[in-house]
Design a protein around this motif. Structure first.
Motif, PDB file in Angstrom:
ATOM      1  N   GLU A 185      22.414 -27.077 -23.586  1.00 26.92           N
ATOM      2  CA  GLU A 185      22.428 -27.927 -22.396  1.00 26.92           C
ATOM      3  C   GLU A 185      23.459 -29.044 -22.514  1.00 26.92           C
ATOM      4  OE1 GLU A 185      18.451 -29.283 -21.916  1.00 26.92           O
ATOM      5  OE2 GLU A 185      17.646 -27.287 -21.451  1.00 26.92           O
ATOM      6  N   SER A 186      23.820 -29.414 -23.774  1.00 23.64           N
ATOM      7  CA  SER A 186      24.792 -30.499 -23.987  1.00 23.64           C
ATOM      8  C   SER A 186      26.223 -30.016 -23.887  1.00 23.64           C
ATOM      9  CB  SER A 186      24.580 -31.135 -25.368  1.00 23.64           C
ATOM     10  OG  SER A 186      23.279 -31.629 -25.506  1.00 23.64           O
ATOM     11  N   PRO A 188      28.044 -28.125 -21.653  1.00 23.29           N
ATOM     12  CA  PRO A 188      28.807 -28.394 -20.426  1.00 23.29           C
ATOM     13  C   PRO A 188      29.146 -29.881 -20.262  1.00 23.29           C
ATOM     14  CG  PRO A 188      26.961 -26.926 -19.969  1.00 23.29           C
ATOM     15  CD  PRO A 188      26.774 -27.436 -21.360  1.00 23.29           C
ATOM     16  N   ARG A 189      28.203 -30.757 -20.619  1.00 21.64           N
ATOM     17  CA  ARG A 189      28.447 -32.200 -20.491  1.00 21.64           C
ATOM     18  C   ARG A 189      29.592 -32.634 -21.406  1.00 21.64           C
ATOM     19  NH1 ARG A 189      26.457 -35.936 -23.678  1.00 21.64           N
ATOM     20  NH2 ARG A 189      24.802 -34.570 -24.452  1.00 21.64           N
ATOM     21  N   LEU A 190      29.584 -32.143 -22.668  1.00 26.59           N
ATOM     22  CA  LEU A 190      30.632 -32.505 -23.624  1.00 26.59           C
ATOM     23  C   LEU A 190      31.984 -31.945 -23.196  1.00 26.59           C
ATOM     24  CD1 LEU A 190      28.619 -31.900 -26.925  1.00 26.59           C
ATOM     25  CD2 LEU A 190      29.347 -34.114 -26.021  1.00 26.59           C
ATOM     26  N   THR A 192      32.875 -31.307 -20.012  1.00 25.41           N
ATOM     27  CA  THR A 192      33.291 -32.059 -18.820  1.00 25.41           C
ATOM     28  C   THR A 192      33.864 -33.413 -19.210  1.00 25.41           C
ATOM     29  OG1 THR A 192      31.581 -30.953 -17.515  1.00 25.41           O
ATOM     30  CG2 THR A 192      32.509 -32.986 -16.615  1.00 25.41           C
ATOM     31  N   ALA A 193      33.247 -34.049 -20.207  1.00 28.70           N
ATOM     32  CA  ALA A 193      33.695 -35.380 -20.635  1.00 28.70           C
ATOM     33  C   ALA A 193      34.958 -35.324 -21.485  1.00 28.70           C
ATOM     34  CB  ALA A 193      32.578 -36.070 -21.421  1.00 28.70           C
ATOM     35  N   THR A 195      34.978 -34.474 -24.590  1.00 28.04           N
ATOM     36  CA  THR A 195      34.626 -34.663 -26.003  1.00 28.04           C
ATOM     37  C   THR A 195      34.876 -33.380 -26.780  1.00 28.04           C
ATOM     38  OG1 THR A 195      32.920 -36.226 -25.318  1.00 28.04           O
ATOM     39  CG2 THR A 195      32.781 -35.396 -27.574  1.00 28.04           C
TER      40      THR A 195
END
Length: 308
Positions: A185-186, A188-190, A192-193, A195
């Motif tokens: 779950e993390s 896609p967020r990483l 997009t950011a 990172t």
């Protein structure tokens, strides 16, 4: 005793096949008979297995085989097999062979490391684990993963979709490793950011990569110019790992692989390490190691022009 010899004596049968000394088990006592060297090796192997059991990680058939394979090396098998790199969702990533430990230690000690070896030796997977470890420890601010988009018998243009859709299959192995090490779950967020960045090698041109852990995968498919371009992206506070298999080059005929030439070019340059892995370091299904070794034996019988 069950922990060391395995359920239904599974590990005992592996020990009997791998040791020259005779093994005698009675109750909670194991004795060996044979020549002094054979008995000493058997005792060392058993001591290593007991040490691993005492760490609480338990034994598996492949662990017993790896301890047998490493017996007599300068580094204790238990030290290799209990060195934790990263723990994620109840799974711990560790080196499984002596060469893998040397590779992981080289990544800790050097700014640029080349991991060269056949499929299944953990070159990319261990580099990814070290990258995630460095990110979690805040030693770097981001992870950059890249591969050359070279067709292996297929053409990008025939694949459906946009340019990103066409490139995605080439980067899929990197995404798969990421999902093993980071909560899915993390991811896609990483991404997009920024990172974590996964991109084709061509996207690296003109950049300077500071405070980043950068991995170049499938480096055997880079030209000499691409390899130079990639290595000169190194910025302050960054670390690079280059992985590849010189027996699986998909470059068009006449193009020299940057990976095959780079060791000669960078010979003697400080803070750069070259780590070689072999079929003995394959950590996929045990049959993969035998397949790689069989191909190596076959190719060694070919005349030099055909081998090239």
């Amino acid at each position: 005793m069950v922990s060391v010899l395995g359920p239904r004596d599974e590990f005992l049968r592996i020990l009997e096949a791998g040791l020259d000394a005779d093994i005698h088990v009675r109750g909670n006592e194991i004795t060996f008979s044979g020549s002094p060297d054979e008995v000493a090796r058997a005792a060392d192997v058993l001591t290593e297995l007991i040490t691993i059991v005492r760490t609480g990680q338990g034994l598996a058939a492949d662990t017993v085989e790896r301890v047998l394979g490493m017996a007599g090396e300068e580094v204790s098998p238990a030290e290799v097999l209990t060195q934790d790199i990263l723990s994620s969702r109840g799974k711990t990533i560790r080196p499984k062979t002596l060469n893998q430990k040397r590779y992981v230690d080289a990544i800790d000690a050097h700014t640029v490391v080349f991991g060269i070896g056949p499929a299944g030796t953990g070159k990319t997977y261990l580099a990814m684990a070290k990258a995630v470890q460095a990110l979690q420890a805040k030693e770097v601010n981001r992870i950059i993963l890249t591969r050359p988009a070279i067709e292996a018998g297929e053409r990008l243009g025939f694949l459906p979709g946009t340019l990103n859709d066409k490139i995605d299959p080439y980067l899929r192995p990197l995404y798969d490793a990421l999902h093993d090490m980071i909560d899915p779950e993390s991811v896609p967020r990483l991404l997009t950011a920024g990172t974590i960045e996964v991109a084709p090698l061509a996207y690296m041109r003109g950049r300077t990569l500071n405070d980043a852990f950068i991995i170049l995968d499938e480096a055997q498919n880079t030209s000499m110019e691409q390899m130079k371009m990639f290595l000169t992206r190194l910025g302050f506070g960054a670390k690079m790992v280059v992985t590849g298999d010189v027996t699986q080059i998909d470059l068009p005929g006449g193009t020299k692989s940057g990976l095959t030439m780079v060791e000669e070019i960078l010979d003697g340059v400080t803070d750069i390490a070259f780590c070689r892995l072999t079929s003995h370091d394959v950590v996929r299904h045990r049959l993969v190691g035998r397949i790689v070794a069989a191909y190596d034996r076959f190719e060694a019988t070919l005349p030099q022009p055909r081998r090239n």
